[in-house]
Design an enzyme around this catalytic site. Structure first.
Site, PDB file in Angstrom:
ATOM      1  N   GLU A 168      27.337  15.424  30.277  1.00  0.00           N
ATOM      2  CA  GLU A 168      27.230  14.112  30.915  1.00  0.00           C
ATOM      3  C   GLU A 168      28.408  13.293  30.373  1.00  0.00           C
ATOM      4  O   GLU A 168      28.309  12.617  29.354  1.00  0.00           O
ATOM      5  CB  GLU A 168      25.905  13.440  30.572  1.00  0.00           C
ATOM      6  CG  GLU A 168      25.712  12.138  31.347  1.00  0.00           C
ATOM      7  CD  GLU A 168      24.521  11.345  30.861  1.00  0.00           C
ATOM      8  OE1 GLU A 168      23.601  11.124  31.669  1.00  0.00           O
ATOM      9  OE2 GLU A 168      24.503  10.946  29.680  1.00  0.00           O
ATOM     10  N   HIS A 227      25.826   8.683  22.745  1.00  0.00           N
ATOM     11  CA  HIS A 227      25.023   7.599  22.147  1.00  0.00           C
ATOM     12  C   HIS A 227      24.893   7.812  20.637  1.00  0.00           C
ATOM     13  O   HIS A 227      24.960   6.862  19.859  1.00  0.00           O
ATOM     14  CB  HIS A 227      23.640   7.536  22.795  1.00  0.00           C
ATOM     15  CG  HIS A 227      23.662   7.222  24.259  1.00  0.00           C
ATOM     16  ND1 HIS A 227      24.275   6.110  24.772  1.00  0.00           N
ATOM     17  CD2 HIS A 227      23.160   7.895  25.325  1.00  0.00           C
ATOM     18  CE1 HIS A 227      24.143   6.096  26.092  1.00  0.00           C
ATOM     19  NE2 HIS A 227      23.472   7.173  26.452  1.00  0.00           N
ATOM     20  N   GLU A 282      15.184   9.465  26.302  1.00  0.00           N
ATOM     21  CA  GLU A 282      16.540   9.446  25.753  1.00  0.00           C
ATOM     22  C   GLU A 282      16.843   8.143  25.000  1.00  0.00           C
ATOM     23  O   GLU A 282      16.965   7.087  25.631  1.00  0.00           O
ATOM     24  CB  GLU A 282      17.540   9.606  26.911  1.00  0.00           C
ATOM     25  CG  GLU A 282      18.980   9.555  26.473  1.00  0.00           C
ATOM     26  CD  GLU A 282      19.958   9.870  27.599  1.00  0.00           C
ATOM     27  OE1 GLU A 282      19.549   9.878  28.771  1.00  0.00           O
ATOM     28  OE2 GLU A 282      21.131  10.122  27.294  1.00  0.00           O
ATOM     29  N   ASP A 299      21.782  12.702  23.108  1.00  0.00           N
ATOM     30  CA  ASP A 299      23.042  12.469  23.829  1.00  0.00           C
ATOM     31  C   ASP A 299      24.122  12.224  22.771  1.00  0.00           C
ATOM     32  O   ASP A 299      24.081  11.217  22.044  1.00  0.00           O
ATOM     33  CB  ASP A 299      22.870  11.255  24.760  1.00  0.00           C
ATOM     34  CG  ASP A 299      24.129  10.955  25.580  1.00  0.00           C
ATOM     35  OD1 ASP A 299      25.230  10.998  24.997  1.00  0.00           O
ATOM     36  OD2 ASP A 299      24.003  10.652  26.781  1.00  0.00           O
TER      37      ASP A 299
HETATM   38  C1  LER Z   1      21.718   8.727  30.715  1.00  0.00           C
HETATM   39  O1  LER Z   1      21.589  10.058  30.353  1.00  0.00           O
HETATM   40  C2  LER Z   1      22.590   8.010  29.770  1.00  0.00           C
HETATM   41  O2  LER Z   1      23.089   8.556  28.833  1.00  0.00           O
HETATM   42  C3  LER Z   1      22.804   6.588  29.987  1.00  0.00           C
HETATM   43  O3  LER Z   1      23.929   6.147  29.253  1.00  0.00           O
HETATM   44  C4  LER Z   1      22.969   6.212  31.431  1.00  0.00           C
HETATM   45  O4  LER Z   1      22.805   4.840  31.521  1.00  0.00           O
HETATM   46 MN    MN Z   2      22.751  10.659  28.428  1.00  0.00          MN
END
Ligand code: LER
Ligand code: MN
Length: 270
Positions: A246, A188, A152, A185
């Site tokens: 998440e 992010h 990730e 994600d």
């Molecule tokens: C984990 O999936 C994630 O996105 C991170 O920000 C966790 O530290």
């Molecule tokens: Mn994540």
């Protein structure tokens, strides 16, 4: 078909973070099933933290699956990362992840390497060499378990290794690392990518899992990420994995889960 998933944190030491359900395995699976989720993504303290047969029974009772297992407790609780300067700590990090992978494999669930990647030290080349060596070993283990490992990219405030899908994909390709795919994600990506949908299209062949969170890491719909183009990109590339919430339990776990399944149905069940 794109499948829905919701996160469940079972690490008693951790009191806050981007997970929807907290602490109670049976209650969370029952609630998630009631809302129509396909699966739960687990964040556990270790590979031994959950009783496998109890979890199997609970999943069967509600026709639910485990979408993935997170490995971040290895860093948060034990201070392990794959890029630590100390080879002994790196080896323990690999072992921790390998154990989680064997746990997850009993549910056909891949493991995620997020915070366990750590950070590059002053010698970035050496850190990337260490990361590549670990990912090769763990990718081979994933393939032997009939799975892939999910790496990730994280935003710049969490790692200096790879912040965008493209850089991580180029690294996996250049190092010829087999058995490892990428996690997109959306939180992010909102910080790091120029255009989320374009990045998804460009890196389509690498994407194995999606973390479903809005710009502020609240459930999708509670921030300002433009989701129409993201959902269309995932559909157009033929993504058929999980879109897993998440996100912060905002306004609370039940409200966050309800908003998430509402958003999932809106974007992916047309
Ligand atoms: C984990 O999936 C994630 O996105 C991170 O920000 C966790 O530290
Ligand atoms: Mn994540």
């Amino acid at each position: 078909m794109i499948k829905s998933s919701v996160t469940l944190a079972l690490v008693s030491e951790i009191k806050q973070g981007p997970w929807i359900y907290w602490h109670d395995l049976r209650a969370a699976i029952q609630k998630a099933a009631g809302l129509g989720f396909d699966a739960v993504e687990l964040f556990t303290a270790s590979a031994q933290a959950v009783d496998v047969s109890e979890l199997k029974d609970c999943l069967a009772a509600h026709s639910m699956r485990i979408s993935a297992v997170g490995t971040g407790a290895g860093k948060v609780i034990h201070g392990l990362t794959l890029t630590d300067a100390d080879p002994e700590i790196r080896q323990k990090a690999v072992q921790f992840i390998a154990d989680m992978m064997r746990f997850g494999a009993q549910f056909e669930a891949p493991s995620i390497i997020g915070s366990m990647q750590g950070n590059a030290g002053l010698d970035r080349v050496a850190s990337l060499k260490d990361l590549a060596a670990s990912l090769k070993e763990l990718g081979a283990l994933a393939l032997s378990l009939g799975l892939e490992l999910i790496y990730e990219p994280l935003n710049r405030y969490e790692t200096n290794l790879f912040n965008r899908l493209e850089g991580a994909a180029a690294f996996l390709e250049a190092e010829e690392i087999a058995g490892v795919g990428l996690l997109a994600d959306l939180f992010h990506m909102n910080i790091e990518e120029e255009d989320l949908a374009a990045s998804i299209r460009k890196n389509a062949k690498w994407i194995r899992h999606v973390h479903f969170a809005d710009s502020n890491r609240r459930p999708i719909g509670f921030g300002h990420t433009e989701m129409n183009s993201v959902a269309k990109a995932l559909q157009d590339i033929g993504y058929n994995g999980y879109v897993s919430a998440e996100a912060f339990p905002w306004p609370d776990s039940d409200g966050a889960a309800a908003q998430t399944i509402h958003a999932f149905n809106h974007y992916f069940k047309k």
